[in-house]
Design a protein around this motif. Sequence first.
Motif, PDB file in Angstrom:
ATOM      1  N   CYS A   1      72.472  52.850  30.358  1.00 24.64           N
ATOM      2  CA  CYS A   1      73.158  51.937  31.286  1.00 24.64           C
ATOM      3  C   CYS A   1      74.577  52.419  31.558  1.00 24.64           C
ATOM      4  N   PRO A   2      74.907  52.685  32.822  1.00 23.66           N
ATOM      5  CA  PRO A   2      76.249  53.191  33.128  1.00 23.66           C
ATOM      6  C   PRO A   2      77.318  52.112  33.083  1.00 23.66           C
ATOM      7  N   TYR A   3      76.938  50.892  32.842  1.00 18.19           N
ATOM      8  CA  TYR A   3      77.899  49.791  32.876  1.00 18.19           C
ATOM      9  C   TYR A   3      78.123  49.164  31.508  1.00 18.19           C
TER      10      TYR A   3
ATOM     11  N   VAL B   1      66.675  42.165  36.541  1.00 18.31           N
ATOM     12  CA  VAL B   1      66.087  43.062  35.540  1.00 18.31           C
ATOM     13  C   VAL B   1      65.969  42.288  34.227  1.00 18.31           C
TER      14      VAL B   1
ATOM     15  N   CYS C   1      75.562  42.047  33.835  1.00 13.97           N
ATOM     16  CA  CYS C   1      74.620  43.136  34.164  1.00 13.97           C
ATOM     17  C   CYS C   1      74.561  43.213  35.669  1.00 13.97           C
ATOM     18  N   MET C   2      74.542  44.434  36.195  1.00 13.76           N
ATOM     19  CA  MET C   2      74.592  44.641  37.638  1.00 13.76           C
ATOM     20  C   MET C   2      73.250  44.381  38.319  1.00 13.76           C
ATOM     21  N   GLN C   3      72.198  44.182  37.554  1.00 13.32           N
ATOM     22  CA  GLN C   3      70.842  44.010  38.101  1.00 13.32           C
ATOM     23  C   GLN C   3      70.600  45.101  39.154  1.00 13.32           C
ATOM     24  N   CYS C   4      70.766  46.338  38.720  1.00 10.80           N
ATOM     25  CA  CYS C   4      70.679  47.487  39.625  1.00 10.80           C
ATOM     26  C   CYS C   4      69.359  47.511  40.387  1.00 10.80           C
TER      27      CYS C   4
ATOM     28  N   ALA D   1      76.179  47.375  29.849  1.00 11.68           N
ATOM     29  CA  ALA D   1      75.795  45.968  29.979  1.00 11.68           C
ATOM     30  C   ALA D   1      74.709  45.551  28.994  1.00 11.68           C
ATOM     31  N   ARG D   2      74.315  46.479  28.119  1.00 14.05           N
ATOM     32  CA  ARG D   2      73.237  46.131  27.185  1.00 14.05           C
ATOM     33  C   ARG D   2      73.771  46.028  25.771  1.00 14.05           C
TER      34      ARG D   2
ATOM     35  N   LYS E   1      70.401  41.506  27.288  1.00 12.06           N
ATOM     36  CA  LYS E   1      71.307  41.635  28.435  1.00 12.06           C
ATOM     37  C   LYS E   1      71.280  40.384  29.287  1.00 12.06           C
TER      38      LYS E   1
ATOM     39  N   PRO F   1      67.486  50.739  38.454  1.00 15.37           N
ATOM     40  CA  PRO F   1      68.061  50.559  37.117  1.00 15.37           C
ATOM     41  C   PRO F   1      67.685  51.671  36.140  1.00 15.37           C
ATOM     42  N   PRO F   2      68.659  52.461  35.683  1.00 13.11           N
ATOM     43  CA  PRO F   2      68.356  53.507  34.695  1.00 13.11           C
ATOM     44  C   PRO F   2      67.738  52.929  33.424  1.00 13.11           C
ATOM     45  N   CYS F   3      68.071  51.696  33.105  1.00  9.64           N
ATOM     46  CA  CYS F   3      67.550  51.097  31.875  1.00  9.64           C
ATOM     47  C   CYS F   3      66.039  50.906  31.958  1.00  9.64           C
TER      48      CYS F   3
HETATM   49  S1  SF4 Z   1      71.419  46.881  32.065  1.00 11.47           S
HETATM   50 FE1  SF4 Z   1      72.742  48.358  33.060  1.00 11.47          FE
HETATM   51  S2  SF4 Z   1      71.366  49.774  34.090  1.00 11.47           S
HETATM   52 FE2  SF4 Z   1      70.165  47.983  33.569  1.00 11.47          FE
HETATM   53  S3  SF4 Z   1      70.240  46.723  35.410  1.00 11.47           S
HETATM   54 FE3  SF4 Z   1      71.921  46.048  34.081  1.00 11.47          FE
HETATM   55  S4  SF4 Z   1      73.692  47.228  34.725  1.00 11.47           S
HETATM   56 FE4  SF4 Z   1      71.888  48.229  35.604  1.00 11.47          FE
END
Ligand code: SF4
Lengths: 344, 423
Positions: free
Chosen positions: A234-236, A217, A192-195, A238-239, A281, A198-200
């Motif tokens: 999530c654009p990655y 996150v 997970c990118m820990q944006c 990652a969930r 995640k 974060p859109p999530c």
């Molecule tokens: S789950 Fe996806 S959107 Fe949320 S923080 Fe991780 S990479 Fe970003």
Amino acid sequence: MSTTDDGDALPGIPNVGKADLDAMVEEERPDPRDELADVEADTDLGIAMAEDAQRVARGELTGDEYWEKYDEAAADEFGAAYRETPNPAVDAGDQTVSTETAESLSCTVGSMDAVSTEAAQVEGDGSEGGIGAGDEKWGMVIDLQKCVGCDSCTVACKSENRTPPGVSYNVVMEEEHGEFPNVTRTNVPRPCMQCDNPPCVQVCPVSATYKMDDGVVNIDYDRCIGCRYCNIACPYGARYFDFGGDYDDEVDGAGEVTSPEYGVDRGPREDGESPIGNIRKCSFCTHRLERGEEPACVETCIGDARNMGDLDDPDSDVAKMADSSRAFQLKEDEGTDPNVYYLK
Amino acid sequence: MATQSSHFEFAPGFEDGRLRIVWYAFVAVLVAGGAYATYLRLTRGMASTNLTSVVPWGAWVAFYIYFVGLSAGAFLVSTLANVFDVGAMHRIDRDALFAAIVSMAVALLFVWIDLGRMERMYYPFVWRQLTSALSWEVHAYVAYIGILVAELYFSMRIDLARLATRLDGTRATLYRLLALGRVDTSDASAAFDERWLKRVGIVGIPLAIFMVHGGTGVLFAVSKARPYWNSGLFPVIFIVSALLSGTALVMMIYVLRTRLFDGDAVDRDLLDQLAQLLLGFILVDAALTAIEALIAFTSFHPHAVETWLVVLFGEMSWSFWWFIVGASWVFPLVLLSKRSWRRTPSVMVLAGLSTVVGVVAVRFNIVIPAQITPVLEGLPHGSYFPTPVEWGTSIGIIGVGFLLYTVGAELLPLTPLSGGDHE
Ligand code: SF4
Ligand code: SF4
């Protein structure tokens, strides 16, 4: 071996009762009389000193009293060697000998003292960029040149977080470029990118997903309603949704092992209990960070491709790497501003 | 047939007793099958579906947005009578409202069964997230159902009052309760109801357009991770196809209920009006969809282009060509093209049915294709087709909708006692 609950056990770590462990140690301990029989020095004096030393440790006797009691006997037994060896216990802390007593007994003071102070200093400024300081903004830098595509991070993550089938917080994506015969392959590990945006978190209707001060996150499993909107957002990719599967077919009792996630012990996996029916995640192994350890994937990385540290500390390795011209983030134009950086 | 003569008679419901039995038996089969499938869903959890972390939303979500759309569409048709005073429409406004209410109930059942943790369904009201479109939606749905119920009440109240005073026994008590004790049938009270009907309707229109259905579109459109959805046109398309399916539904219900329940003659002018409305919506829907595809292709955004290729030529193309193009556009357009057909009830029922079924595919084609193409190159491709459990629960929930509607139609004065021609 019986297990007892002494209250502060960590999930996933076998919770063996203290008494059991003590009994094991006791069993392994050699008999002092046998041991000392092989030594030239006086066996009875040795045993008496050892027993009183334990009393000092328990606080029943002070260091000064101890050395006053044994000074003469020790000098008789060990002679010049005793007088010439510095006593490391002098004023080094509690349960030690005061300088006056040491001088009155003519224990050598000084050299060992200095040695121990030096050692403490080295331990103090560890090279981890301040892990454990408590005010970090966690970031990860993955060096794509060093990743060998062995997937150990994926495996380490699965076993660390006890993720069920279909849930894999960390995967290694493989990309092939070029046309035969000029083909190269890049391995892109994806946690997970820990944006930072974060859109999530943005889409969760019940605020079950939230961003912590340290940049991670996290998900509140007790609040998540399992709508999977974050999964969509999530654009990655990652969930992962927990469909309730487990590895019981592969490993007997796999569902019995508890997960350490977020430091909450939820017991064995059970139908109808969170996190089954929740989204899951990568949490940068929050439970490990809290203990001052690196995430499992970083620790295990064979190619030393993964680096964990404090992005807020300009002197940390990760901050420097994230700042280098090789650094980039995935899908930079999404505006998510990930805290996972890659080095080309 | 109900009149206001001294021989007062009020018997809504099936004219034909045998048809009633057949219909209820059919609904019972649907509901029983659905109950069994729901039992499997509850005991086996989400593993009983073909959903994955790659395709986390499937049939249940598609049906959910479908019924929200149906409801919003039917409601907007009802406002033609209540707010815009299109005379002939008065005859169908209660039906449209009641169908809208039942559709919302069905939609919420779909949301509910789709939750990974069904027992926490009320959490969105306990914890809120202002940035979450879904959170806003859930609140909008509740407000909207409130509006619908209030509207139906004001539109039906005077007839409930008439029935409460003229009938006796349990029925009278029921109608008195439903009228909330307001059994005054004077002109003044009727005028009061009409005034409020209009007011509530005026509040309801923006709520239905922007919050309920536009909002459901926004739910998808805000997802930047899926460029197929992430377009400004998306919520608009949602509303247009809602109007499309809602109008088709109301038209179909109007004919069927007039024929089978009231034993009345269908008002052909009204039918023609509805049919022309439907015709217009089909054309706008097809045009907007074409524009949307054009924008996606000219953007050259790989994700958007790939997703559209999946829709047009990939594994979902059968549903696009047969159901969307065929059932919801071309076939009804042919039936609606001739004036005499537009005035033929049976043909219009067919056109309505075809559209109503076709729009289901529109919803599936919204939800699923965007999840087939991976969000990052290197992640697995998705593929999805509902399991028997998902189909079974869906059909069961729709059966519940049929049941609610039929029971309501058998009990309530959905056809105005005065015949619907106000003034
Ligand atoms: S789950 Fe996806 S959107 Fe949320 S923080 Fe991780 S990479 Fe970003
Ligand atoms: S699945 Fe859970 S965490 Fe994700 S949006 Fe829904 S409630 Fe929030």
